[in-house]
Design a protein around this motif. Structure first.
Motif, PDB file in Angstrom:
ATOM      1  N   GLN A  47       9.680  15.237   5.575  1.00  0.00           N
ATOM      2  CA  GLN A  47       9.910  15.501   4.165  1.00  0.00           C
ATOM      3  C   GLN A  47       9.087  14.538   3.320  1.00  0.00           C
ATOM      4  OE1 GLN A  47      13.978  15.235   2.999  1.00  0.00           O
ATOM      5  NE2 GLN A  47      13.620  15.928   0.892  1.00  0.00           N
ATOM      6  N   GLU A 128      17.611   6.741  -0.794  1.00  0.00           N
ATOM      7  CA  GLU A 128      18.331   8.010  -0.601  1.00  0.00           C
ATOM      8  C   GLU A 128      17.814   8.759   0.620  1.00  0.00           C
ATOM      9  OE1 GLU A 128      17.813  10.132  -4.188  1.00  0.00           O
ATOM     10  OE2 GLU A 128      19.206   8.877  -5.383  1.00  0.00           O
ATOM     11  N   ALA A 129      16.516   8.701   0.859  1.00  0.00           N
ATOM     12  CA  ALA A 129      15.964   9.401   2.010  1.00  0.00           C
ATOM     13  C   ALA A 129      16.432   8.783   3.321  1.00  0.00           C
ATOM     14  CB  ALA A 129      14.443   9.401   1.930  1.00  0.00           C
ATOM     15  N   GLN A 131      19.272   7.089   3.785  1.00  0.00           N
ATOM     16  CA  GLN A 131      20.691   7.426   3.949  1.00  0.00           C
ATOM     17  C   GLN A 131      20.857   8.875   4.427  1.00  0.00           C
ATOM     18  OE1 GLN A 131      22.361   6.567   0.109  1.00  0.00           O
ATOM     19  NE2 GLN A 131      22.414   4.336   0.446  1.00  0.00           N
ATOM     20  N   GLN A 132      20.054   9.768   3.852  1.00  0.00           N
ATOM     21  CA  GLN A 132      20.113  11.160   4.290  1.00  0.00           C
ATOM     22  C   GLN A 132      19.665  11.315   5.744  1.00  0.00           C
ATOM     23  OE1 GLN A 132      21.353  13.639   2.602  1.00  0.00           O
ATOM     24  NE2 GLN A 132      20.830  15.260   4.065  1.00  0.00           N
ATOM     25  N   LEU A 135      22.501  10.382   7.928  1.00  0.00           N
ATOM     26  CA  LEU A 135      23.533  11.423   7.887  1.00  0.00           C
ATOM     27  C   LEU A 135      23.140  12.636   8.721  1.00  0.00           C
ATOM     28  CD1 LEU A 135      26.182  12.545   6.687  1.00  0.00           C
ATOM     29  CD2 LEU A 135      24.832  13.381   4.744  1.00  0.00           C
ATOM     30  N   GLU A 136      21.880  13.016   8.687  1.00  0.00           N
ATOM     31  CA  GLU A 136      21.421  14.196   9.417  1.00  0.00           C
ATOM     32  C   GLU A 136      21.408  14.007  10.917  1.00  0.00           C
ATOM     33  OE1 GLU A 136      17.652  15.048   7.762  1.00  0.00           O
ATOM     34  OE2 GLU A 136      18.441  16.019   5.947  1.00  0.00           O
ATOM     35  N   TYR A 141      26.836  17.138  11.256  1.00  0.00           N
ATOM     36  CA  TYR A 141      25.728  17.768  10.537  1.00  0.00           C
ATOM     37  C   TYR A 141      24.924  18.689  11.444  1.00  0.00           C
ATOM     38  CZ  TYR A 141      21.335  18.297   8.021  1.00  0.00           C
ATOM     39  OH  TYR A 141      20.234  18.833   7.406  1.00  0.00           O
TER      40      TYR A 141
END
Length: 548
Positions: A47, A128-129, A131-132, A135-136, A141
């Protein structure tokens, strides 16, 4: 269920809709052509976060490689995420877990942003990236994402089937509206429409499946890099220059846009000429052949002039195509001489107009109505509704019978034979009566009966009648022969069969003395031979008179 028979989309406006969509798509994607990739992207799990430029002795790609590797290391470990900004050498520097990550330079900032504002935005995006990304990688998830991917695949399969079903239904409805017993041009339009729908269906299915694959690979952090690579390859393939004409390089996207514009020009020219034919020329006193000549000249003139204008607007120097035109002329002269000959003959047919659309002609063994005069060939529809494609050069190289040329009124010849015992005046009256009973026989000029000859078995007459519909001459002849036979039967005029009579005259048969002597000698000779056979063959003599 939706009834497609109630669909009232005017098919004559389909070309207008296609033209509008073509130009919308072309000008929508045109800005992509001029985009230049001048910066390198910072990527995490496939991403893109942001893009950075060159800085001092380090290129943009070298800087992004360093940043991407540090981000991957942080994701692979379970340490906490700490993103800070410090001032180093009067420039904001982003630290990740107290390790150097990035220095924001003036070249990295977007128009209207300061260095500190840009550093804060990027630091927040990085945090934020990361942390995401953590999470993924959790089990919950991944389970949810797998379920979503399965649902997307099912939806894609359903939409792919639905597109095919809609295409078949549309073709079926269009065929019912276009195909008639005497509408050959409509069947040709149906074939073109079916081919266009197949191309659209294949393009939509490809785009649908490609979008689904890219979306599914973008859901998972492990496959998101594949999605980015595929997208990057597609963008690079379509935007990288592949052809240079003169001093201008052209990419695949630019060539596709140019082809789309030319395709839209052809559709626009066809739509405009069809509108002119159906809405303007059809209400004039111009015959159908002259209308088709005007339409053909206008259509190809618009395409030729429009192509030159588009090439000039596109920035293509027409003079740079002189070498290509010379090569094409040589190729036409040697390898495509038949096509060139037929194309030149088509121009002669359009301007000189020895045949026109709607004429009833005979070309060799083919007889029919001219339905279309194209650039290379002419379509003739026979009385059996069979389309014959005849090269244009054949109309100029060989004799062609045009029953409708200038004046469609033509004279038909019907030979009739009667017995020798018939009264010629009665036969003439009978034939004229038969001609007067048919409504399609013109009374001006008047029908005429010719006494042709004394035949072997019959008196040969010929009935000459005039008709304004030469394309129906075979039916007219058949009807007239039915009427002629009925009238001759009513007037007791015999139609004899072919026969041969042998007449022998009676009288006295006399021989000369020499012939009489010769006959006596021949009889005596035969008698002596018969006696000799009887004496030398007792078995035959003994069985003489026995009936076996």
């Amino acid at each position: 269920m939706f009834d497609f028979h109630r669909l009232r989309l005017p098919l004559k406006y389909l070309n207008i809709l296609i033209t509008i969509l073509t130009f919308v798509l072309v000008f929508w994607f045109t800005p992509v052509v001029s985009q230049a990739l001048t910066k390198a992207p910072v990527i995490l799990d496939g991403q893109q976060l942001f893009r950075i430029s060159d800085s001092g002795q380090y290129s943009a790609q070298e800087r992004t490689n360093l940043i991407n590797s540090q981000l991957k290391n942080v994701i692979s470990t379970s340490e906490s995420i700490q993103v800070k900004i410090e001032k180093r050498n009067q420039l904001p520097t982003i630290l990740l877990n107290d390790r150097y990550l990035l220095t924001v330079t003036q070249q990295d900032t977007l128009p209207g942003s300061t260095l500190d504002e840009q550093a804060n935005i990027w630091a927040q995006q990085i945090k934020e990236a990361l942390q995401q990304a953590h999470l993924e990688r959790t089990r919950t998830y991944l389970q949810q994402t797998t379920f979503i991917a399965a649902v997307i695949l099912l939806i894609t399969v359903g939409f792919s089937w639905l597109l095919g079903w809609i295409k078949h239904q549309f073709i079926r409805v269009a065929s019912l509206r276009l195909t008639t017993s005497n509408a050959i041009p409509n069947s040709e339009t149906l074939k073109v429409l079916e081919l266009f729908l197949k191309l659209v269906l294949a393009s939509m299915r490809f785009a649908l499946w490609m979008s689904a694959i890219l979306y599914i690979t973008n859901l998972f952090p492990f496959t998101r890099q594949w999605s980015y690579q595929i997208s990057n390859i597609l963008i690079t393939s379509f935007t990288s220059p592949i052809l240079t004409l003169g001093k201008n390089p052209y990419s695949l996207t630019e060539l596709i846009v140019l082809v789309g514009l030319l395709f839209g020009l052809v559709i626009f020219a066809g739509t405009l000429t069809n509108f002119l034919r159906s809405r303007i020329l059809s209400f004039t006193v111009i015959n159908r052949g002259a209308q088709e000549a005007i339409i053909i000249l206008l259509k190809y003139g618009l395409i030729f002039i429009g192509t030159l204008v588009l090439l000039q607007i596109w920035g293509l120097d027409i003079s740079s195509l002189t070498i290509l035109a010379s090569a094409l002329s040589v190729g036409i002269g040697f390898g495509l001489q038949d096509i060139a000959k037929n194309f030149g003959s088509g121009l002669v047919l359009v301007f000189e107009r020895p045949i026109q659309v709607g004429d009833f002609v005979e070309v060799g063994e083919y007889t029919g109505i001219v339905e279309r005069i194209g650039a290379r060939s002419t379509e003739i529809r026979t009385l059996d509704h069979v389309s014959i494609i005849v090269p244009n050069s054949r109309f100029l190289e060989k004799e062609v019978i045009n029953w409708s040329h200038r004046n469609p009124i033509s004279r038909l010849h019907l030979p009739v034979g009667v017995a020798y015992s018939s009264d010629p005046k009665a036969v003439q009256s009978a034939l004229l009566e038969a001609a007067s009973k048919h409504p399609n026989v013109l009374q001006t000029p008047l029908p005429l009966v010719l006494f042709k000859e004394f035949g072997n078995n019959t008196l040969n007459f010929e009935l000459l009648v005039w008709t304004a519909e030469p394309n129906k001459q075979f039916l007219l002849k058949s009807d007239l022969y039915y009427i002629i036979y009925e009238v001759l039967q009513q007037r007791e005029i015999e139609i004899p069969l072919a026969q041969l009579d042998l007449h022998l005259r009676s009288g006295k048969l006399e021989f000369t003395p020499e012939m009489h002597l010769a006959l006596i000698q021949m009889v005596e000779r035969l008698s002596n031979q018969e006696s000799y056979i009887d004496s030398t063959n007792p078995i035959e003599r003994g069985t003489e008179g026995v009936d076996i």
